[in-house]
Design a protein around this motif. Structure first.
Motif, PDB file in Angstrom:
ATOM      1  N   PHE A 139       3.491  -0.793   7.123  1.00 26.21           N
ATOM      2  CA  PHE A 139       3.793  -1.071   5.717  1.00 26.21           C
ATOM      3  C   PHE A 139       5.260  -1.425   5.566  1.00 26.21           C
ATOM      4  O   PHE A 139       6.089  -1.088   6.412  1.00 26.21           O
ATOM      5  N   VAL A 140       5.538  -2.120   4.494  1.00 31.25           N
ATOM      6  CA  VAL A 140       6.909  -2.354   4.037  1.00 31.25           C
ATOM      7  C   VAL A 140       6.909  -2.073   2.545  1.00 31.25           C
ATOM      8  O   VAL A 140       6.024  -2.552   1.821  1.00 31.25           O
ATOM      9  N   ARG A 141       7.859  -1.283   2.101  1.00 32.84           N
ATOM     10  CA  ARG A 141       8.065  -1.036   0.671  1.00 32.84           C
ATOM     11  C   ARG A 141       9.401  -1.637   0.284  1.00 32.84           C
ATOM     12  O   ARG A 141      10.404  -1.377   0.943  1.00 32.84           O
ATOM     13  N   LEU A 142       9.398  -2.410  -0.772  1.00 36.24           N
ATOM     14  CA  LEU A 142      10.625  -2.997  -1.290  1.00 36.24           C
ATOM     15  C   LEU A 142      10.862  -2.468  -2.695  1.00 36.24           C
ATOM     16  O   LEU A 142      10.136  -2.810  -3.623  1.00 36.24           O
ATOM     17  N   PHE A 143      11.870  -1.606  -2.831  1.00 42.19           N
ATOM     18  CA  PHE A 143      12.246  -1.076  -4.127  1.00 42.19           C
ATOM     19  C   PHE A 143      13.232  -2.035  -4.782  1.00 42.19           C
ATOM     20  O   PHE A 143      14.279  -2.330  -4.214  1.00 42.19           O
ATOM     21  N   GLU A 144      12.888  -2.491  -5.978  1.00 44.57           N
ATOM     22  CA  GLU A 144      13.796  -3.352  -6.736  1.00 44.57           C
ATOM     23  C   GLU A 144      14.703  -2.493  -7.621  1.00 44.57           C
ATOM     24  O   GLU A 144      15.839  -2.846  -7.892  1.00 44.57           O
ATOM     25  N   THR A 145      14.188  -1.367  -8.044  1.00 40.04           N
ATOM     26  CA  THR A 145      14.961  -0.352  -8.765  1.00 40.04           C
ATOM     27  C   THR A 145      14.579   0.987  -8.132  1.00 40.04           C
ATOM     28  O   THR A 145      13.626   1.053  -7.347  1.00 40.04           O
ATOM     29  N   PRO A 146      15.269   2.052  -8.465  1.00 40.71           N
ATOM     30  CA  PRO A 146      14.911   3.353  -7.874  1.00 40.71           C
ATOM     31  C   PRO A 146      13.477   3.798  -8.142  1.00 40.71           C
ATOM     32  O   PRO A 146      12.927   4.607  -7.407  1.00 40.71           O
ATOM     33  N   THR A 147      12.851   3.259  -9.199  1.00 45.58           N
ATOM     34  CA  THR A 147      11.507   3.721  -9.553  1.00 45.58           C
ATOM     35  C   THR A 147      10.435   2.637  -9.484  1.00 45.58           C
ATOM     36  O   THR A 147       9.286   2.890  -9.845  1.00 45.58           O
ATOM     37  N   SER A 148      10.783   1.444  -9.027  1.00 45.35           N
ATOM     38  CA  SER A 148       9.819   0.331  -9.001  1.00 45.35           C
ATOM     39  C   SER A 148       9.826  -0.348  -7.638  1.00 45.35           C
ATOM     40  O   SER A 148      10.876  -0.789  -7.174  1.00 45.35           O
ATOM     41  N   TYR A 149       8.656  -0.432  -7.014  1.00 45.61           N
ATOM     42  CA  TYR A 149       8.582  -1.094  -5.714  1.00 45.61           C
ATOM     43  C   TYR A 149       7.295  -1.885  -5.566  1.00 45.61           C
ATOM     44  O   TYR A 149       6.317  -1.667  -6.268  1.00 45.61           O
ATOM     45  N   ALA A 150       7.348  -2.820  -4.625  1.00 46.34           N
ATOM     46  CA  ALA A 150       6.164  -3.558  -4.185  1.00 46.34           C
ATOM     47  C   ALA A 150       5.932  -3.174  -2.732  1.00 46.34           C
ATOM     48  O   ALA A 150       6.876  -2.837  -2.009  1.00 46.34           O
ATOM     49  N   GLU A 151       4.677  -3.233  -2.297  1.00 47.19           N
ATOM     50  CA  GLU A 151       4.348  -2.813  -0.935  1.00 47.19           C
ATOM     51  C   GLU A 151       3.408  -3.806  -0.283  1.00 47.19           C
ATOM     52  O   GLU A 151       2.514  -4.350  -0.935  1.00 47.19           O
ATOM     53  N   ALA A 152       3.644  -4.044   0.992  1.00 43.39           N
ATOM     54  CA  ALA A 152       2.724  -4.828   1.820  1.00 43.39           C
ATOM     55  C   ALA A 152       2.235  -3.899   2.926  1.00 43.39           C
ATOM     56  O   ALA A 152       3.036  -3.200   3.551  1.00 43.39           O
ATOM     57  N   ARG A 153       0.922  -3.886   3.146  1.00 45.37           N
ATOM     58  CA  ARG A 153       0.330  -3.036   4.188  1.00 45.37           C
ATOM     59  C   ARG A 153      -0.384  -3.896   5.214  1.00 45.37           C
ATOM     60  O   ARG A 153      -0.952  -4.933   4.880  1.00 45.37           O
ATOM     61  N   ARG A 154      -0.393  -3.415   6.444  1.00 44.57           N
ATOM     62  CA  ARG A 154      -0.998  -4.158   7.540  1.00 44.57           C
ATOM     63  C   ARG A 154      -2.433  -4.552   7.238  1.00 44.57           C
ATOM     64  O   ARG A 154      -2.836  -5.693   7.447  1.00 44.57           O
ATOM     65  N   GLU A 155      -3.221  -3.626   6.716  1.00 47.11           N
ATOM     66  CA  GLU A 155      -4.638  -3.943   6.479  1.00 47.11           C
ATOM     67  C   GLU A 155      -4.800  -5.062   5.456  1.00 47.11           C
ATOM     68  O   GLU A 155      -5.781  -5.792   5.498  1.00 47.11           O
ATOM     69  N   TRP A 156      -3.837  -5.221   4.556  1.00 45.59           N
ATOM     70  CA  TRP A 156      -3.905  -6.319   3.587  1.00 45.59           C
ATOM     71  C   TRP A 156      -3.375  -7.612   4.183  1.00 45.59           C
ATOM     72  O   TRP A 156      -3.909  -8.682   3.916  1.00 45.59           O
ATOM     73  N   MET A 157      -2.357  -7.511   4.997  1.00 44.20           N
ATOM     74  CA  MET A 157      -1.717  -8.709   5.546  1.00 44.20           C
ATOM     75  C   MET A 157      -2.577  -9.384   6.607  1.00 44.20           C
ATOM     76  O   MET A 157      -2.580 -10.595   6.735  1.00 44.20           O
ATOM     77  N   GLU A 158      -3.306  -8.593   7.391  1.00 46.33           N
ATOM     78  CA  GLU A 158      -4.098  -9.162   8.494  1.00 46.33           C
ATOM     79  C   GLU A 158      -5.454  -9.662   8.069  1.00 46.33           C
ATOM     80  O   GLU A 158      -6.073 -10.446   8.773  1.00 46.33           O
ATOM     81  N   VAL A 159      -5.947  -9.256   6.903  1.00 51.37           N
ATOM     82  CA  VAL A 159      -7.277  -9.638   6.457  1.00 51.37           C
ATOM     83  C   VAL A 159      -7.223 -10.864   5.575  1.00 51.37           C
ATOM     84  O   VAL A 159      -8.072 -11.749   5.680  1.00 51.37           O
ATOM     85  N   GLU A 160      -6.257 -10.921   4.706  1.00 55.13           N
ATOM     86  CA  GLU A 160      -6.227 -11.978   3.688  1.00 55.13           C
ATOM     87  C   GLU A 160      -5.444 -13.192   4.115  1.00 55.13           C
ATOM     88  O   GLU A 160      -4.665 -13.245   4.959  1.00 55.13           O
TER      89      GLU A 160
END
Length: 160
Positions: A139-160
């Motif tokens: 996984f990778v989590r990217l926090f844009e603010t201390p309380t808000s982030y977007a995440e990419a996970r392997r199971e999503w990246m390899e399937v889609e």
């Protein structure tokens, strides 16, 4: 009361512990490393504050899994830092992201997938594949603010 104790005898390899004991298991494990960077951007086709040029102190967290080597290490934290510094951060830190990233709207959702891809690509390089057994980005989590982030996970990246 806890007292400070000086170790009587420092453990020595091949005397007190043997090399075949260093690898305690053969399970997949995950290590995580966190970084920050400062950057400016603005969003296109968006009505809100973020349509204007502004900046963030972003925080990135990587989760990387694999199998330990004969020393009991999966990947050195310093090696993750080296990949980050030399292959990813150079496009991000103190940059205008709309200029340095591939053509995209520089949303956290788009950026986290790009960061995930850069780290996954770096771990698949031949010299690293041979060095790190089964290493992959979980996984990778990217926090844009201390309380808000977007995440990419392997199971999503390899399937889609």
């Amino acid at each position: 009361m806890y007292g400070f104790r000086i170790v009587d005898k420092l453990q020595k390899i091949d005397e007190d512990i043997y090399r075949d004991q260093l690898k305690y298991h053969s399970k997949r494990v995950l290590v995580s490393k966190e970084f920050t960077f400062d950057a400016a951007h603005h969003l296109h086709n968006y009505e809100g504050k973020c349509k204007n040029l502004h900046g963030h102190t972003y925080r990135v967290i990587f989760g990387i899994s694999g199998f330990v080597d004969e020393r009991g290490l999966m990947i050195d934290f310093g090696d993750i830092k080296e990949i980050w510094k030399n292959e990813i951060e150079i496009f991000l830190d103190h940059k205008y992201l709309n200029e340095t990233l591939p053509p995209m709207n520089t949303t956290a959702e788009n950026m986290v997938v790009w960061i995930y891809g850069k780290m996954a690509e770096a771990l698949k390089r031949e010299d690293r594949v041979n060095q790190y057994s089964g290493a992959r980005v979980e996984f990778v989590r990217l926090f844009e603010t201390p309380t808000s982030y977007a995440e990419a996970r392997r199971e999503w990246m390899e399937v889609e």
